[in-house]
Motif scaffolding. Structure first.
Motif: not given
Lengths: 455, 455
Positions: A12, A218, A222, A225-226
């Motif tokens: 990241y 998690w 993700q 979020k994408k």
């Protein structure tokens, strides 16, 4: 464990050589772990560290010991530090936040101001996978969109969270193994905080359901979020095709709007509202719903929105513009009272109505035109029973023994000639909130204080 | 409450006039509530109802009473019914499912077969908002994509769920008010079931965090579902642009692939794998990751995938085709053993390795070419220490005192000339799963039973 964090930091791009890092250091296990990791990398990456500690003045003696502990460690390790004392409870009360929320806000502000003053490049916080899962569940319970499903992010502006790849037990094991000192945070034990319930009761239960629950939370985050990023990008592209700005009016063009894939429309309407209001706060699904409804309505129909914004259906599409001044104002008269209107969805179990006589609720879906605050006009009437029986406003004034000279000065909330509310006097039965009410219009006169009476 | 269900039924088009409805009727509160609602609508909508009750043979006497209760109610209300007894525990054991999963599967199969036999148009189940939230949390804990965030749907094929707009407490209140009879389900009390933990411990806790948690779960779900539908549609459009099928090979064209928005690529790769494998089951994020990796590799590189599928990087893109027959087979020799390979992500805490001598794990990322099952070839070698020291396979055979005549018959798992596993004998140290291992290749010989030895 260290390797895992290194990989995560690389993935990241959390750290660069020469970073000047403001570290939020409570002295608890997580932030001490992060301090020790940063210290280890300090030389090889030429990092500089400023530790910032905030005493929330809640835990008295324990808090002073925390501060002393942080000070001692920083001196030992040759780390610059700043200690702050803030009256979190006082600020929470003033801002009407929970103590936890207020604490978070205060810390964030302090970290940012210290970052500026010190010339820091980043703010490092010690959140981990449990915090992520906790936030995700909290968002879910409180209601959120796709964005909220993202939980907390490894990078958020200048904030970095290098430990977000670790579960609490991994930090625990590492701190034990390396004999990193830390102090217990007593507020963590308090189950009264909503987040503490999630942290200490719900997450451990979920881990018995599936031991990899935190990791799975998690991963799903993700993905969400994408997906959100993609929808946002697409909606943005469409929004730019649909919008037109002219003479203080913002227009969403119907022809282009109809081409938007159905799934993206609410995102586009949201952007429209954000731009029209110049703010994002308090723009909710209800308001998006109102716009959706307008598409099906005739030209000329209007909806009131937050921030005194009006949405008008036109042959071209939907226009947003600042609400017109309340009508009914006559020369030489006092100003109309300041009026706030808010529309929200009725929760199933609403049983408590506002007790304040200058805050009233109405069944929004019974309103036919657009609510105006004005003085009386010829033809005004009230509904006086459930069957829809009418009474002239004039008759009401007579019955209530309101002297002739006062009648012109009384403010009214009116739906055409149908009076919702004789402000300061009575509320119309016809607009009452009932079991069938779906959306409520709240009208507050002068912040709920004005009595609306001219006497 | 009734009005709420009516609105919901209308919104999702759950019922049409003349529907013939198979109702799953356990006799518990939820399904009895649904029965009574359907009965109320039976006349006005010309519905026909067939109640299907399944005794899971777990709760003995109580279960017999449930069946008798359902029978009595159906007779009273003039509803057709069928009672079934199934050995759920036995079936669970046989299918390696939890009793709860097996129960669900058995019920679903029975409802479907009864629907066919009876000519039903729909299957009605009594799931509500709590079930929805429970499923959502279960999916989250177990790991899921956007699709899983949708939880359970109001319509799913021929299944309809008219009560999915209600919380359990609303059903409870209605059943009490209408004095609808029902029987307690004792298995609901058993906290050993993962879902029961969610139902009885986690959800109530979440409702103390936010009393509207169930509603918010639902709303977020609906958003995630909509987003997923959009991504799917978009990915599908792209996939059709990228794919090409010829001579048993399925090609994903690089030039077109590169144009796909980054956020959609994994969805496209998944579709590619689904089509290549002809199945969806067991295609996981790991396999999508392998394809993603291949884009960065030279032409000629290969990955093994489930269902004996190979993925090959070519100048045009990536090709999927059935894996070649294992090599090394010589005329007149016995057939090579059936081999199953599976790649999966290593969970952080893996400490238990397969004890079965014919199931082995290897560090997938240490494999350089493509794993083949074959007999020995000149140049074969093993790694015998961590430093990478080599030993000729021949030397190994000599050391192990394996007679010359047997050596040609022994099966090997080989990575080029590097031997991963002398099947039935030893596993190569060089491919060992370690702390750093990220992905594991599992090789099972003849379902883990074959000894690989030719003697």
């Amino acid at each position: 464990m260290e390797q895992k964090v290194r990989t995560f930091v690389k993935q990241y791009h959390l750290l660069e050589e020469g970073d000047r890092i403001v570290l939020g250091l409570s002295g608890g296990m997580d932030s001490m772990c992060l301090l020790f990791l940063l210290l280890q990398w300090r030389k090889e990456r030429k990092l500089e560290i400023l530790a910032v500690h905030v005493d929330h003045q809640i835990r008295g003696e324990a808090a002073r010991k925390d501060a002393a502990f942080v000070e001692q460690i920083c001196k030992e390790k040759n780390v610059e530090y700043r200690l702050f004392r803030e009256d979190v409870e006082g600020i929470a009360k003033k801002k009407k936040l929970s103590v936890e929320e207020a604490g978070r806000e205060i810390r964030r502000e302090l970290f940012q101001s210290e970052q500026k003053r010190w010339g820091g490049s980043k703010i490092a916080l010690a959140h981990h996978r449990n915090d992520h899962a906790e936030t995700l569940l909290f968002h879910l319970a409180r209601g959120c969109g796709l964005k909220g499903l993202g939980g907390i992010a490894p990078v958020e502006g200048q904030i970095i969270r290098p430990l977000l790849c670790l579960e609490r037990r991994e930090i625990e094991a590492y701190v034990k193994q390396r004999q990193i000192p830390y102090r217990e945070d007593a507020t963590n034990q308090d189950l009264a905080y909503a987040r503490n319930r999630i942290r200490r009761q719900i997450l451990p239960e979920l881990e018995t359901v599936n031991e990899k629950a935190l990791l799975h939370f998690w991963e799903t985050s993700q993905r969400a979020k994408k997906a959100w990023a993609f929808l946002e990008k697409e909606a943005d592209r469409w929004y730019r095709l649909c919008r037109k700005k002219e003479e203080g009016r913002l227009l969403l063009k119907e022809e282009e709007y109809r081409k938007i894939p159905e799934e993206l429309r609410e995102y586009v309407l949201q952007k429209f509202l954000w731009e029209g209001a110049g703010k994002r706060k308090d723009i909710t699904a209800v308001h998006i719903g109102l716009l959706e409804e307008l598409w099906g309505k005739q030209s000329g129909r209007k909806h009131c929105l937050p921030y005194r914004l009006d949405a008008l259906r036109t042959p071209e599409g939907i226009e947003l513009y600042p609400a017109e001044k309340e009508e009914g104002k006559r020369p030489g008269e006092e100003k109309p009272p300041a009026v706030q209107m808010r529309i929200f969805e009725k929760q199933e179990e609403v049983t408590i109505f506002p007790q304040n006589p200058y805050t009233k609720w109405f069944d929004y879906d019974k309103i036919e035109s657009n609510v105006k605050i004005r003085h009386r006009e010829a033809g005004d009437y009230l509904t006086i029973d459930r069957a829809g029986g009418r009474q002239k406003l004039k008759q009401y004034f007579i019955n209530e023994k309101i002297p002739q000279r006062q009648r012109d000065a009384i403010w009214l909330a009116a739906d055409g000639h149908h009076i919702l509310w004789v402000i300061g006097y009575r509320q119309n039965q016809g607009y009452q909130v009932t079991d069938r009410t779906k959306r409520i219009l709240e009208i507050k006169v002068d912040g709920g204080n004005h009595n609306g009476r001219a006497d």
